[in-house]
Design a protein around this motif. Structure first.
Motif, PDB file in Angstrom:
ATOM      1  N   ASP A  16      80.817  68.452  26.658  1.00  0.00           N
ATOM      2  CA  ASP A  16      81.512  68.081  27.894  1.00  0.00           C
ATOM      3  C   ASP A  16      80.796  66.887  28.522  1.00  0.00           C
ATOM      4  N   ASN A  30      94.037  56.682  34.083  1.00  0.00           N
ATOM      5  CA  ASN A  30      95.374  56.059  33.978  1.00  0.00           C
ATOM      6  C   ASN A  30      95.458  54.967  35.040  1.00  0.00           C
ATOM      7  N   GLY A  37      94.984  64.740  33.774  1.00  0.00           N
ATOM      8  CA  GLY A  37      94.506  65.884  32.991  1.00  0.00           C
ATOM      9  C   GLY A  37      93.338  65.454  32.111  1.00  0.00           C
ATOM     10  N   ASP A  40      89.821  63.001  32.334  1.00  0.00           N
ATOM     11  CA  ASP A  40      89.993  62.474  33.698  1.00  0.00           C
ATOM     12  C   ASP A  40      89.941  63.625  34.713  1.00  0.00           C
ATOM     13  N   SER A 128      91.899  57.354  24.733  1.00  0.00           N
ATOM     14  CA  SER A 128      93.274  57.231  24.199  1.00  0.00           C
ATOM     15  C   SER A 128      93.634  58.225  23.098  1.00  0.00           C
ATOM     16  N   GLY A 130      93.700  61.491  23.162  1.00  0.00           N
ATOM     17  CA  GLY A 130      94.289  62.749  23.620  1.00  0.00           C
ATOM     18  C   GLY A 130      95.755  62.527  23.952  1.00  0.00           C
ATOM     19  N   VAL A 131      96.080  62.649  25.232  1.00  0.00           N
ATOM     20  CA  VAL A 131      97.466  62.504  25.700  1.00  0.00           C
ATOM     21  C   VAL A 131      98.073  61.163  25.275  1.00  0.00           C
TER      22      VAL A 131
END
Ligand code: AR6
Length: 182
Positions: A16, A30, A37, A40, A128, A130-131
């Motif tokens: 972490d 973002n 999420g 972030d 970049s 992940g989501v």
């Protein structure tokens, strides 16, 4: 478990990022800089409410239209062990044309800003991947190439912090195959 690259200039760890006691951690943010999420969200929670206030102020003073892809913005780390957070915005894979260049900019600009700020140690999440959907292996090659060049200019130590053991292993395999692991 840990792996190093280039005679210890880069540490690769799994865990972490909000727990790392380094000078600066990088946030995969973002455009809004208002939280989200993934990493972030974890950074916002761990840094406490002052981070959101600092980001709102940054938006008003420096980035009224939002932080563009590949750019970086600095705040304090507040309740984090890290003194600073360097916010950057990675490209959304499916929607961005010049994505490899923009992903490289995130790493290059964050290293440069950390060095300018007097940091000696900076930690990155896998921006970049992940989501935002960047294929992990493609991103890993960009990270290796960009850090190779950036660390030839700036005297910093970098930690690459992968949240999952699987990502850590995937990165370690690529680093070994490329001959950049110690
Ligand atoms: N420490 C280290 N890495 C983490 C942590 C953590 N605590 N939590 C997640 N990761 P993502 P992106 C990893 O989606 O793809 C947000 O909503 C995660 O497993 O956080 O750049 C923002 O607000 C993955 O490997 O970032 C944006 O809207 C990596 O961090 C959007 O997501 C990046 O995943 C940005 O998407």
């Amino acid at each position: 478990m840990s792996l190093t690259l280039w005679a210890g200039r880069v540490d690769v760890v799994s865990g972490d990022i909000t727990r790392l006691d380094v000078d600066a951690i990088v946030n995969a943010a973002n455009h809004s800089l208002m939280g989200g999420g993934g990493v972030d969200g974890a950074i916002y929670r761990a840094a406490g409410p002052a981070l959101k206030r600092a980001c709102r102020a940054l938006r008003e003073t420096h980035w009224p239209d939002g932080l563009p892809d590949g750019e970086v913005a600095l705040t304090e780390g507040f309740e984090l062990p890290a003194r600073y957070v360097i916010h950057t915005v990675g490209p959304v894979y499916a929607k961005t044309r010049d994505k490899s260049h923009l992903l490289a900019n995130c790493y290059r600009n964050a290293v440069a800003l950390a060095a300018e700020t007097g940091c000696r140690r900076i930690a990155f999440p896998a921006i970049s991947t992940g989501v935002y959907g960047y294929p992990f292996d493609d991103a890993a090659h960009i990270v290796i190439d960009t850090l190779h060049d950036a660390l030839a200019i700036h005297d910093l130590r970098v930690t690459l912090c992968f949240f999952s053991e699987r990502d850590y292993q995937a990165f370690a395999e690529i680093a070994m195959r490329r001959g950049v692991a110690d």
